[in-house]
Design a protein around this motif. Structure first.
Motif, PDB file in Angstrom:
ATOM      1  N   TRP A 289      50.641   5.070  -0.897  1.00 28.73           N
ATOM      2  CA  TRP A 289      50.539   5.279  -2.215  1.00 28.73           C
ATOM      3  C   TRP A 289      49.389   4.817  -2.696  1.00 28.73           C
ATOM      4  O   TRP A 289      48.584   4.104  -2.336  1.00 28.73           O
ATOM      5  N   ASP A 290      48.823   5.494  -4.016  1.00 26.39           N
ATOM      6  CA  ASP A 290      47.600   5.165  -4.671  1.00 26.39           C
ATOM      7  C   ASP A 290      47.937   3.998  -5.628  1.00 26.39           C
ATOM      8  O   ASP A 290      49.129   3.547  -5.690  1.00 26.39           O
ATOM      9  N   LYS A 291      47.072   3.981  -6.336  1.00 24.28           N
ATOM     10  CA  LYS A 291      47.081   2.472  -7.296  1.00 24.28           C
ATOM     11  C   LYS A 291      48.090   2.670  -8.639  1.00 24.28           C
ATOM     12  O   LYS A 291      48.385   1.919  -9.191  1.00 24.28           O
ATOM     13  N   TYR A 292      48.500   3.984  -8.827  1.00 26.84           N
ATOM     14  CA  TYR A 292      49.397   4.563  -9.805  1.00 26.84           C
ATOM     15  C   TYR A 292      50.807   4.673  -9.169  1.00 26.84           C
ATOM     16  O   TYR A 292      51.711   5.221  -9.868  1.00 26.84           O
ATOM     17  N   ASN A 293      50.863   4.279  -8.040  1.00 27.31           N
ATOM     18  CA  ASN A 293      52.339   4.298  -7.266  1.00 27.31           C
ATOM     19  C   ASN A 293      52.691   5.782  -7.034  1.00 27.31           C
ATOM     20  O   ASN A 293      53.936   5.989  -6.986  1.00 27.31           O
ATOM     21  N   GLN A 294      51.687   6.744  -6.843  1.00 31.92           N
ATOM     22  CA  GLN A 294      51.994   8.183  -6.445  1.00 31.92           C
ATOM     23  C   GLN A 294      51.585   8.269  -5.026  1.00 31.92           C
ATOM     24  O   GLN A 294      50.919   7.560  -4.498  1.00 31.92           O
ATOM     25  N   PRO A 295      52.578   9.161  -4.330  1.00 34.31           N
ATOM     26  CA  PRO A 295      52.461   9.239  -2.763  1.00 34.31           C
ATOM     27  C   PRO A 295      51.069   9.972  -2.495  1.00 34.31           C
ATOM     28  O   PRO A 295      50.487  11.066  -3.129  1.00 34.31           O
ATOM     29  N   VAL A 296      50.513   9.483  -1.644  1.00 33.93           N
ATOM     30  CA  VAL A 296      49.186   9.839  -1.105  1.00 33.93           C
ATOM     31  C   VAL A 296      49.507  10.493   0.463  1.00 33.93           C
ATOM     32  O   VAL A 296      48.907  11.668   0.502  1.00 33.93           O
ATOM     33  N   LEU A 297      50.177   9.919   1.110  1.00 39.05           N
ATOM     34  CA  LEU A 297      50.306  10.508   2.488  1.00 39.05           C
ATOM     35  C   LEU A 297      51.790  10.426   2.948  1.00 39.05           C
ATOM     36  O   LEU A 297      52.407   9.248   2.691  1.00 39.05           O
ATOM     37  N   LEU A 298      52.310  11.518   3.438  1.00 43.42           N
ATOM     38  CA  LEU A 298      53.602  11.659   4.095  1.00 43.42           C
ATOM     39  C   LEU A 298      53.310  11.704   5.609  1.00 43.42           C
ATOM     40  O   LEU A 298      52.578  12.386   6.169  1.00 43.42           O
ATOM     41  N   SER A 299      54.096  10.993   6.311  1.00 42.65           N
ATOM     42  CA  SER A 299      53.931  11.143   7.747  1.00 42.65           C
ATOM     43  C   SER A 299      55.451  11.258   8.206  1.00 42.65           C
ATOM     44  O   SER A 299      56.645  10.765   7.609  1.00 42.65           O
TER      45      SER A 299
END
Length: 333
Positions: free
Chosen positions: A141-151
């Motif tokens: 997640w980024d600092k804004y609680n948004q997804p950055v990476l899906l695995s």
């Protein structure tokens, strides 16, 4: 210090930005791989065999995966790539799976559930469709609680799908065999009685008329005795074909027993049923059977009048008996 043209500086800055984005993407992926290594999850999602790992960067929309995922698509070893564009993968999906995949991922990202999973098809180089199972979750997640990476994992399920298809085909065959007469291919007694019961049930709810016709091939025993049982089977099959051809789509026909047939005529009064069955009787009478044997039928028709089902059928049967007694080759209402 040497001065450079503005356009050159802009190109250099653009290259630097592109390089920085690539570095950020690799850092995101590297962080995930190091995390998995430290947690020893690689023992669960091994990069070999039929099982593959994938990683989707939501910022660059690129998917990094091991080659085993792409091998079933018919690519050669020197053509395999570890990175594909997400949009390219979506376009490669079977048209019936694209919307499903997009909907699942959108809902997953909105609700931020624990994981998502689905099955889909990808076209191989040879043109055939390959089934895959995919499962994934948000792992960074980024600092804004948004997804950055899906695995997640993905593997070929063609073998299972083929077995499911084979089983489905066998089930259809079993269902058909359970409902149809083995000789004529029309409904058997149990199935036509089920149709009758449903129509009677509809009558009690909708008051729509329903009539039944019970038909019998005249002098069938004589046909069997003189021409043989194989010829008798031929007559049964031919009569069934004629009945099927000349009945309406909403009517149902079944082999009631031996040389008897039951026809359920939905939304039909007795007088209307008589007109339909009488035309069929004439067709059978004029039909040219092999060896120039003339075949005729007799029948009884009854319109349902809210009596017991057994009485309803018995009354149609009695009409058939009257037709036989009156000289055969006739329909009595």
């Amino acid at each position: 210090m040497r001065d450079y043209p503005i356009d050159t500086l802009e190109k250099v800055m653009g290259k630097n930005l592109e390089l920085q984005n690539k570095i950020n993407e690799l850092e995101v992926l590297n962080t995930q791989l190091l995390s998995e290594k430290s947690e020893e999850t690689n023992r669960e999602y091994i990069w070999s065999g039929d099982l593959g790992n994938w990683y989707l960067n939501t910022l660059t929309k690129t998917i990094t995966c091991n080659p085993v995922i792409l091998i079933p698509l018919g690519l050669e070893s020197d053509e395999l790539t570890y990175t594909v564009q997400f949009d390219s993968l979506i376009q490669a999906l079977h048209k019936n799976d694209r919307k499903k995949m997009s909907t699942i991922l959108t809902k997953f990202l909105e609700k931020k559930d624990d994981y998502f999973e689905t099955e889909f098809r990808l076209r191989s180089r040879k043109g055939n469709w390959n089934w895959f199972y995919i499962r994934g979750k948000i792992t960074q997640w980024d600092k804004y609680n948004q997804p950055v990476l899906l695995s997640g994992i993905m593997f070929d399920i063609n073998s299972r799908k083929n077995k499911e298809k084979e089983l489905e085909s066998k089930n259809k065959d079993l269902t058909r065999d359970a409902l149809t007469d083995y000789l004529t291919g029309i409904l058997n007694r149990r199935a036509i009685m089920t149709v009758m019961e449903k129509n009677v049930g509809y009558f009690k709810i909708t008051q729509k008329d329903v009539s039944v016709a019970i038909l019998d091939i005249d002098s069938f025993k004589h046909i069997n005795d003189t021409k043989g049982h194989s010829y008798g089977d031929y007559v049964l099959i031919e009569v069934s074909k004629i009945l099927n051809k000349h009945l309406r789509k909403k009517d149902s026909i079944g082999r009631y027993g031996g040389e008897e047939f039951m026809i359920v005529l939905s939304d039909t009064k007795a007088c209307e049923a008589l007109a339909i069955i009488e035309k069929i009787r004439i067709v059978i009478e004029n039909h040219v059977f092999e060896e120039e044997v003339q075949v005729t039928i007799s029948g009884g028709i009854k319109e349902f009048n809210n009596e017991f089902l057994s009485d309803f059928i018995n009354q149609a049967d009695m009409k058939l008996y009257q037709a036989k007694k009156a000289g055969r080759n006739r329909i009595i209402i």
